[in-house]
Design a protein around this motif. Structure first.
Motif, PDB file in Angstrom:
ATOM      1  N   ASP A  98       0.849  -1.187   0.000  1.00  0.00           N
ATOM      2  CA  ASP A  98       0.000   0.000   0.000  1.00  0.00           C
ATOM      3  C   ASP A  98       0.891   1.245   0.000  1.00  0.00           C
ATOM      4  O   ASP A  98       1.829   1.339   0.808  1.00  0.00           O
ATOM      5  CB  ASP A  98      -0.897  -0.013   1.244  1.00  0.00           C
ATOM      6  N   PRO A  99       0.640   2.227  -0.885  1.00  0.00           N
ATOM      7  CA  PRO A  99       1.492   3.426  -0.920  1.00  0.00           C
ATOM      8  C   PRO A  99       1.554   4.168   0.408  1.00  0.00           C
ATOM      9  O   PRO A  99       2.537   4.873   0.678  1.00  0.00           O
ATOM     10  CB  PRO A  99       0.822   4.296  -2.006  1.00  0.00           C
ATOM     11  N   ARG A 100       0.544   3.985   1.242  1.00  0.00           N
ATOM     12  CA  ARG A 100       0.519   4.691   2.533  1.00  0.00           C
ATOM     13  C   ARG A 100       1.473   4.075   3.554  1.00  0.00           C
ATOM     14  O   ARG A 100       1.733   4.693   4.598  1.00  0.00           O
ATOM     15  CB  ARG A 100      -0.915   4.701   3.074  1.00  0.00           C
ATOM     16  N   TRP A 101       1.986   2.881   3.258  1.00  0.00           N
ATOM     17  CA  TRP A 101       2.901   2.228   4.188  1.00  0.00           C
ATOM     18  C   TRP A 101       4.168   3.066   4.406  1.00  0.00           C
ATOM     19  O   TRP A 101       4.706   3.130   5.520  1.00  0.00           O
ATOM     20  CB  TRP A 101       3.265   0.841   3.648  1.00  0.00           C
ATOM     21  N   ALA A 102       4.644   3.711   3.370  1.00  0.00           N
ATOM     22  CA  ALA A 102       5.905   4.467   3.455  1.00  0.00           C
ATOM     23  C   ALA A 102       5.814   5.668   4.368  1.00  0.00           C
ATOM     24  O   ALA A 102       6.841   6.151   4.862  1.00  0.00           O
ATOM     25  CB  ALA A 102       6.331   4.915   2.054  1.00  0.00           C
TER      26      ALA A 102
ATOM     27  N   GLY B 291     -10.656   6.057  12.661  1.00  0.00           N
ATOM     28  CA  GLY B 291     -11.436   6.103  11.424  1.00  0.00           C
ATOM     29  C   GLY B 291     -10.556   6.179  10.193  1.00  0.00           C
ATOM     30  O   GLY B 291     -10.779   6.996   9.295  1.00  0.00           O
ATOM     31  N   TRP B 292      -9.557   5.300  10.109  1.00  0.00           N
ATOM     32  CA  TRP B 292      -8.658   5.261   8.962  1.00  0.00           C
ATOM     33  C   TRP B 292      -9.303   4.514   7.802  1.00  0.00           C
ATOM     34  O   TRP B 292      -9.949   3.481   7.983  1.00  0.00           O
ATOM     35  CB  TRP B 292      -7.347   4.581   9.345  1.00  0.00           C
ATOM     36  N   ALA B 293      -9.072   5.002   6.592  1.00  0.00           N
ATOM     37  CA  ALA B 293      -9.604   4.339   5.402  1.00  0.00           C
ATOM     38  C   ALA B 293      -9.037   2.935   5.251  1.00  0.00           C
ATOM     39  O   ALA B 293      -9.704   2.047   4.714  1.00  0.00           O
ATOM     40  CB  ALA B 293      -9.287   5.166   4.148  1.00  0.00           C
ATOM     41  N   ASP B 294      -7.820   2.713   5.741  1.00  0.00           N
ATOM     42  CA  ASP B 294      -7.229   1.380   5.604  1.00  0.00           C
ATOM     43  C   ASP B 294      -7.947   0.340   6.458  1.00  0.00           C
ATOM     44  O   ASP B 294      -7.843  -0.859   6.200  1.00  0.00           O
ATOM     45  CB  ASP B 294      -5.731   1.401   5.921  1.00  0.00           C
ATOM     46  N   ASN B 295      -8.689   0.764   7.473  1.00  0.00           N
ATOM     47  CA  ASN B 295      -9.491  -0.199   8.223  1.00  0.00           C
ATOM     48  C   ASN B 295     -10.548  -0.837   7.324  1.00  0.00           C
ATOM     49  O   ASN B 295     -10.872  -2.019   7.467  1.00  0.00           O
ATOM     50  CB  ASN B 295     -10.185   0.473   9.407  1.00  0.00           C
ATOM     51  N   HIS B 296     -11.067  -0.053   6.390  1.00  0.00           N
ATOM     52  CA  HIS B 296     -12.028  -0.570   5.417  1.00  0.00           C
ATOM     53  C   HIS B 296     -11.316  -1.419   4.369  1.00  0.00           C
ATOM     54  O   HIS B 296     -11.771  -2.511   4.006  1.00  0.00           O
ATOM     55  CB  HIS B 296     -12.779   0.588   4.761  1.00  0.00           C
ATOM     56  N   ALA B 297     -10.182  -0.938   3.884  1.00  0.00           N
ATOM     57  CA  ALA B 297      -9.489  -1.624   2.782  1.00  0.00           C
ATOM     58  C   ALA B 297      -8.821  -2.922   3.223  1.00  0.00           C
ATOM     59  O   ALA B 297      -8.840  -3.919   2.482  1.00  0.00           O
ATOM     60  CB  ALA B 297      -8.437  -0.691   2.173  1.00  0.00           C
ATOM     61  N   HIS B 298      -8.229  -2.938   4.423  1.00  0.00           N
ATOM     62  CA  HIS B 298      -7.397  -4.081   4.813  1.00  0.00           C
ATOM     63  C   HIS B 298      -7.898  -4.842   6.043  1.00  0.00           C
ATOM     64  O   HIS B 298      -7.725  -6.062   6.103  1.00  0.00           O
ATOM     65  CB  HIS B 298      -5.963  -3.612   5.051  1.00  0.00           C
ATOM     66  N   ALA B 299      -8.474  -4.152   7.010  1.00  0.00           N
ATOM     67  CA  ALA B 299      -8.942  -4.871   8.204  1.00  0.00           C
ATOM     68  C   ALA B 299     -10.274  -5.562   7.949  1.00  0.00           C
ATOM     69  O   ALA B 299     -10.465  -6.719   8.346  1.00  0.00           O
ATOM     70  CB  ALA B 299      -9.067  -3.914   9.386  1.00  0.00           C
ATOM     71  N   LEU B 300     -11.203  -4.878   7.299  1.00  0.00           N
ATOM     72  CA  LEU B 300     -12.540  -5.446   7.105  1.00  0.00           C
ATOM     73  C   LEU B 300     -12.504  -6.792   6.388  1.00  0.00           C
ATOM     74  O   LEU B 300     -13.136  -7.755   6.855  1.00  0.00           O
ATOM     75  CB  LEU B 300     -13.434  -4.449   6.372  1.00  0.00           C
ATOM     76  N   PRO B 301     -11.818  -6.948   5.247  1.00  0.00           N
ATOM     77  CA  PRO B 301     -11.820  -8.259   4.595  1.00  0.00           C
ATOM     78  C   PRO B 301     -11.240  -9.368   5.461  1.00  0.00           C
ATOM     79  O   PRO B 301     -11.684 -10.513   5.393  1.00  0.00           O
ATOM     80  CB  PRO B 301     -10.994  -8.053   3.333  1.00  0.00           C
ATOM     81  N   ARG B 302     -10.259  -9.047   6.294  1.00  0.00           N
ATOM     82  CA  ARG B 302      -9.645 -10.059   7.144  1.00  0.00           C
ATOM     83  C   ARG B 302     -10.543 -10.406   8.328  1.00  0.00           C
ATOM     84  O   ARG B 302     -10.596 -11.558   8.755  1.00  0.00           O
ATOM     85  CB  ARG B 302      -8.259  -9.579   7.591  1.00  0.00           C
ATOM     86  N   LEU B 303     -11.255  -9.433   8.847  1.00  0.00           N
ATOM     87  CA  LEU B 303     -12.241  -9.725   9.885  1.00  0.00           C
ATOM     88  C   LEU B 303     -13.360 -10.598   9.328  1.00  0.00           C
ATOM     89  O   LEU B 303     -13.816 -11.546   9.978  1.00  0.00           O
ATOM     90  CB  LEU B 303     -12.814  -8.422  10.444  1.00  0.00           C
ATOM     91  N   ARG B 304     -13.802 -10.287   8.108  1.00  0.00           N
ATOM     92  CA  ARG B 304     -14.847 -11.089   7.481  1.00  0.00           C
ATOM     93  C   ARG B 304     -14.375 -12.522   7.261  1.00  0.00           C
ATOM     94  O   ARG B 304     -15.110 -13.481   7.514  1.00  0.00           O
ATOM     95  CB  ARG B 304     -15.266 -10.462   6.154  1.00  0.00           C
ATOM     96  N   ALA B 305     -13.154 -12.677   6.773  1.00  0.00           N
ATOM     97  CA  ALA B 305     -12.621 -14.017   6.517  1.00  0.00           C
ATOM     98  C   ALA B 305     -12.523 -14.827   7.804  1.00  0.00           C
ATOM     99  O   ALA B 305     -12.725 -16.054   7.799  1.00  0.00           O
ATOM    100  CB  ALA B 305     -11.251 -13.922   5.848  1.00  0.00           C
ATOM    101  N   ALA B 306     -12.221 -14.141   8.903  1.00  0.00           N
ATOM    102  CA  ALA B 306     -12.132 -14.809  10.199  1.00  0.00           C
ATOM    103  C   ALA B 306     -13.485 -14.922  10.890  1.00  0.00           C
ATOM    104  O   ALA B 306     -13.589 -15.561  11.937  1.00  0.00           O
ATOM    105  CB  ALA B 306     -11.166 -14.054  11.109  1.00  0.00           C
TER     106      ALA B 306
END
Length: 339
Positions: A41-45, A99-114
């Motif tokens: 993710d470009p925001r990682w840097a 309220g970070w946008a990455d919570n939607h992009a990266h946390a939500l799919p992993r919470l759903r999968a779990a």
């Protein structure tokens, strides 16, 4: 080396897990996360490394939680607080601040999968806004090489707020400068940071949108409130805005009733804030006090949380260390913060 081998052995033998099952049977552990990003993710840097978890490590943490806890939802905690069904033994609630946008992009799919619920606390004023809080914008600019600590320290001195000593040009030095800037009133802070505005803009959308907030809610992530402006509430000029108005604004974004849950920005509160929190209609308030919460009887309305940095759960080779996480979480003090 010997101590590290002992830690591994204690965890792998099951002794740590047994200790946890006995000691923490009637405790609610609330986990406090902030950002979740992939290294691609470009925001990682530019993110703050102290408040960011690599997405693959979140998956490992969720698997750890499944092994050692009963993960519960916000509704489960509210129901127990209201006198309904008691929480299960070794209950755990997952929360995210800001309220970070990455919570939607990266946390939500992993919470759903779990298949795990969570609770996200959004700052009312940053919903649908690209830029994050000034602290994170300064850290991003520093990590991208756009701002140096001596320049910020010189700006503070020029504005009549000299530091006691010159901080090093490191992220720790930057944090000491940020602490001094936090102590300024809003107008003085805005004047000080104005010359650095361009450098503080990394061009990325960082904060959650209203649409993403509703998708999070539909995906099993309850939405709570993290104040209106992210100001520490004991220093707020308008406490009603930070509590009641923020609750109304977040509810309007959701198209639903005002949320019944709040986490205190920067973890700060006092007796006045606690009293006004309850008067504003919140049923649960979350602190950054690093404790587990006793749930003998119904849980308290005021709950402590345990947070951890990525550096505290991986070794030098970047490998996840469940034994380190277990030693931290399982031994935390168990307290009741309020009745």
């Amino acid at each position: 080396m010997a101590a590290d081998l002992v830690k591994r052995a204690l965890y792998r033998s099951g002794l740590l897990g047994l200790y946890h099952r006995l000691r923490n049977r009637r405790a609610l552990t609330v986990i406090m996360f902030h950002r979740v990003l992939t290294e691609q993710d470009p925001r990682w840097a530019s993110c703050d490394p102290d408040y960011t978890l690599e997405a693959g490590l979140l998956e490992r943490c969720l698997a750890f939680f499944r092994r050692h806890y009963h993960v519960v939802s916000t509704d489960d905690v509210l129901a127990a607080r209201r006198g309904g069904r008691p929480l299960p033994d070794r209950a755990l609630l997952i929360t995210f601040d800001d309220g970070w946008a990455d919570n939607h992009a990266h946390a939500l799919p992993r919470l759903r999968a779990a298949d795990m619920p969570a609770l996200l606390f959004a700052v009312a004023d940053v919903i649908d806004r690209d830029e994050p809080f000034f602290q994170e914008r300064l850290i991003a600019a520093f990590r991208l090489g756009r701002i140096r600590v001596p320049a910020l320290a010189a700006a503070l001195a020029g504005a009549g707020h000299p530091l006691a000593s010159t901080p090093p040009d490191t992220i720790d030095g930057l944090r000491s400068v940020i602490a001094a800037i936090e102590a300024l009133d809003a107008s003085a802070r805005a004047r000080l940071l104005l010359p650095f505005a361009d450098a503080m803009d990394d061009g990325a959308r960082q904060m959650v949108t209203g649409d993403e907030l509703r998708e999070l809610a539909a995906g099993g992530v309850a939405i709570g409130v993290h104040g209106k402006t992210h100001t520490p509430m004991p220093r707020a000029e308008d406490l009603d805005a930070e509590l009641a108005a923020a609750r109304r604004i977040v509810g309007e974004h959701l198209g639903d009733a005002p949320p019944p849950t709040l986490s205190y920005p920067h973890g700060r509160y006092n007796d006045t804030v606690l009293e006004r929190t309850r008067a504003a209609g919140y049923e649960l308030a979350f602190t950054s006090d690093p404790v587990m919460n006793t749930i003998d009887g119904k849980p308290s309305w005021l709950l402590g949380r345990l947070g951890f940095e990525q550096s505290g759960i991986v070794d030098r080779g970047g490998r996840f260390r469940p034994d380190w996480l277990a030693l931290y979480l399982f031994r935390a003090p168990v307290r009741r913060l309020a009745s």
